[in-house]
Design a protein around this motif. Structure first.
Motif, PDB file in Angstrom:
ATOM      1  N   VAL A   1      11.442  11.512  -6.926  1.00  0.00           N
ATOM      2  CA  VAL A   1      11.002  12.841  -6.518  1.00  0.00           C
ATOM      3  C   VAL A   1       9.491  12.803  -6.390  1.00  0.00           C
ATOM      4  N   SER A   2       8.973  13.239  -5.245  1.00  0.00           N
ATOM      5  CA  SER A   2       7.522  13.316  -5.079  1.00  0.00           C
ATOM      6  C   SER A   2       7.097  14.777  -5.165  1.00  0.00           C
ATOM      7  N   LEU A   3       6.008  15.003  -5.886  1.00  0.00           N
ATOM      8  CA  LEU A   3       5.478  16.344  -6.076  1.00  0.00           C
ATOM      9  C   LEU A   3       4.282  16.540  -5.152  1.00  0.00           C
ATOM     10  N   TRP A   4       4.332  17.603  -4.385  1.00  0.00           N
ATOM     11  CA  TRP A   4       3.310  17.893  -3.392  1.00  0.00           C
ATOM     12  C   TRP A   4       2.503  19.120  -3.796  1.00  0.00           C
ATOM     13  N   GLN A   5       1.211  19.069  -3.498  1.00  0.00           N
ATOM     14  CA  GLN A   5       0.334  20.220  -3.727  1.00  0.00           C
ATOM     15  C   GLN A   5      -0.719  20.211  -2.623  1.00  0.00           C
ATOM     16  N   GLU A   6      -0.820  21.317  -1.957  1.00  0.00           N
ATOM     17  CA  GLU A   6      -1.792  21.482  -0.862  1.00  0.00           C
ATOM     18  C   GLU A   6      -1.643  20.396   0.195  1.00  0.00           C
ATOM     19  N   GLY A   7      -0.388  20.057   0.519  1.00  0.00           N
ATOM     20  CA  GLY A   7      -0.115  19.131   1.606  1.00  0.00           C
ATOM     21  C   GLY A   7      -0.271  17.657   1.302  1.00  0.00           C
ATOM     22  N   ARG A   8      -0.414  17.316   0.038  1.00  0.00           N
ATOM     23  CA  ARG A   8      -0.533  15.896  -0.295  1.00  0.00           C
ATOM     24  C   ARG A   8       0.245  15.591  -1.571  1.00  0.00           C
ATOM     25  N   VAL A   9       0.644  14.352  -1.695  1.00  0.00           N
ATOM     26  CA  VAL A   9       1.400  13.918  -2.867  1.00  0.00           C
ATOM     27  C   VAL A   9       0.447  13.807  -4.052  1.00  0.00           C
ATOM     28  N   VAL A  10       0.830  14.429  -5.169  1.00  0.00           N
ATOM     29  CA  VAL A  10       0.001  14.343  -6.376  1.00  0.00           C
ATOM     30  C   VAL A  10       0.688  13.559  -7.487  1.00  0.00           C
ATOM     31  N   ALA A  11       2.022  13.368  -7.367  1.00  0.00           N
ATOM     32  CA  ALA A  11       2.745  12.615  -8.399  1.00  0.00           C
ATOM     33  C   ALA A  11       4.105  12.192  -7.874  1.00  0.00           C
ATOM     34  N   ARG A  12       4.637  11.158  -8.509  1.00  0.00           N
ATOM     35  CA  ARG A  12       6.006  10.727  -8.240  1.00  0.00           C
ATOM     36  C   ARG A  12       6.720  10.625  -9.577  1.00  0.00           C
ATOM     37  N   VAL A  13       7.946  11.111  -9.609  1.00  0.00           N
ATOM     38  CA  VAL A  13       8.782  10.970 -10.797  1.00  0.00           C
ATOM     39  C   VAL A  13       9.868   9.976 -10.418  1.00  0.00           C
ATOM     40  N   VAL A  14       9.908   8.852 -11.142  1.00  0.00           N
ATOM     41  CA  VAL A  14      10.832   7.776 -10.804  1.00  0.00           C
ATOM     42  C   VAL A  14      11.660   7.412 -12.028  1.00  0.00           C
ATOM     43  N   PRO A  15      12.859   6.893 -11.818  1.00  0.00           N
ATOM     44  CA  PRO A  15      13.667   6.461 -12.960  1.00  0.00           C
ATOM     45  C   PRO A  15      13.034   5.239 -13.621  1.00  0.00           C
ATOM     46  N   PRO A  16      13.264   5.072 -14.912  1.00  0.00           N
ATOM     47  CA  PRO A  16      12.683   3.906 -15.587  1.00  0.00           C
ATOM     48  C   PRO A  16      13.345   2.617 -15.121  1.00  0.00           C
ATOM     49  N   LEU A  17      12.610   1.523 -15.235  1.00  0.00           N
ATOM     50  CA  LEU A  17      13.158   0.212 -14.895  1.00  0.00           C
ATOM     51  C   LEU A  17      14.120  -0.237 -15.990  1.00  0.00           C
ATOM     52  N   THR A  18      15.141  -0.983 -15.599  1.00  0.00           N
ATOM     53  CA  THR A  18      16.010  -1.606 -16.604  1.00  0.00           C
ATOM     54  C   THR A  18      15.232  -2.749 -17.242  1.00  0.00           C
ATOM     55  N   ASN A  19      15.726  -3.246 -18.361  1.00  0.00           N
ATOM     56  CA  ASN A  19      15.050  -4.367 -19.024  1.00  0.00           C
ATOM     57  C   ASN A  19      14.930  -5.565 -18.093  1.00  0.00           C
ATOM     58  N   GLU A  20      15.990  -5.852 -17.333  1.00  0.00           N
ATOM     59  CA  GLU A  20      15.962  -6.989 -16.418  1.00  0.00           C
ATOM     60  C   GLU A  20      14.922  -6.791 -15.328  1.00  0.00           C
ATOM     61  N   GLU A  21      14.849  -5.587 -14.785  1.00  0.00           N
ATOM     62  CA  GLU A  21      13.853  -5.301 -13.737  1.00  0.00           C
ATOM     63  C   GLU A  21      12.439  -5.410 -14.299  1.00  0.00           C
ATOM     64  N   TRP A  22      12.246  -4.881 -15.503  1.00  0.00           N
ATOM     65  CA  TRP A  22      10.927  -4.919 -16.115  1.00  0.00           C
ATOM     66  C   TRP A  22      10.498  -6.354 -16.391  1.00  0.00           C
ATOM     67  N   LEU A  23      11.419  -7.168 -16.917  1.00  0.00           N
ATOM     68  CA  LEU A  23      11.098  -8.566 -17.205  1.00  0.00           C
ATOM     69  C   LEU A  23      10.791  -9.343 -15.925  1.00  0.00           C
ATOM     70  N   ALA A  24      11.549  -9.084 -14.859  1.00  0.00           N
ATOM     71  CA  ALA A  24      11.306  -9.761 -13.584  1.00  0.00           C
ATOM     72  C   ALA A  24       9.938  -9.375 -13.030  1.00  0.00           C
ATOM     73  N   LYS A  25       9.590  -8.103 -13.134  1.00  0.00           N
ATOM     74  CA  LYS A  25       8.288  -7.635 -12.646  1.00  0.00           C
ATOM     75  C   LYS A  25       7.154  -8.249 -13.471  1.00  0.00           C
ATOM     76  N   ARG A  26       7.343  -8.318 -14.786  1.00  0.00           N
ATOM     77  CA  ARG A  26       6.341  -8.922 -15.657  1.00  0.00           C
ATOM     78  C   ARG A  26       6.158 -10.398 -15.338  1.00  0.00           C
ATOM     79  N   ASP A  27       7.274 -11.116 -15.167  1.00  0.00           N
ATOM     80  CA  ASP A  27       7.198 -12.544 -14.869  1.00  0.00           C
ATOM     81  C   ASP A  27       6.514 -12.804 -13.531  1.00  0.00           C
ATOM     82  N   LYS A  28       6.802 -11.961 -12.542  1.00  0.00           N
ATOM     83  CA  LYS A  28       6.158 -12.103 -11.235  1.00  0.00           C
ATOM     84  C   LYS A  28       4.657 -11.874 -11.348  1.00  0.00           C
TER      85      LYS A  28
END
Length: 78
Positions: free
Chosen positions: A26-53
């Motif tokens: 979900v992206s939050l907009w204010q005055e026509g521009r994105v101010v934040a994104r709300v994203v689901p957390p990474l799984t442990n496997e995704e987090w470890l893969a991102k860290r290793d990369k």
């Protein structure tokens, strides 16, 4: 990805969190521009893969710090 205003988000936080829990972003907009994104957390496997990369992308230069410390200590003695 859903796009909503900050005002709508403040009124519908529970609904937004339910969307995110289902895997949507979900992206939050204010005055026509994105101010934040709300994203689901990474799984442990995704987090470890991102860290290793990230770690693999780091290129070290020079000698290891342990060798530097040993060398400097030996040079102090003489």
């Amino acid at each position: 990805m859903s796009k909503i205003t900050v005002e709508e988000a403040s009124q519908n936080l529970q609904a937004i969190l339910e969307q995110v829990a289902k895997g949507q972003e979900v992206s939050l907009w204010q005055e026509g521009r994105v101010v934040a994104r709300v994203v689901p957390p990474l799984t442990n496997e995704e987090w470890l893969a991102k860290r290793d990369k990230s770690r693999a992308s780091i290129k070290l230069k020079g000698e290891p710090i342990s060798q530097t410390v040993i060398r400097l200590r030996q040079e102090e003695r003489y």
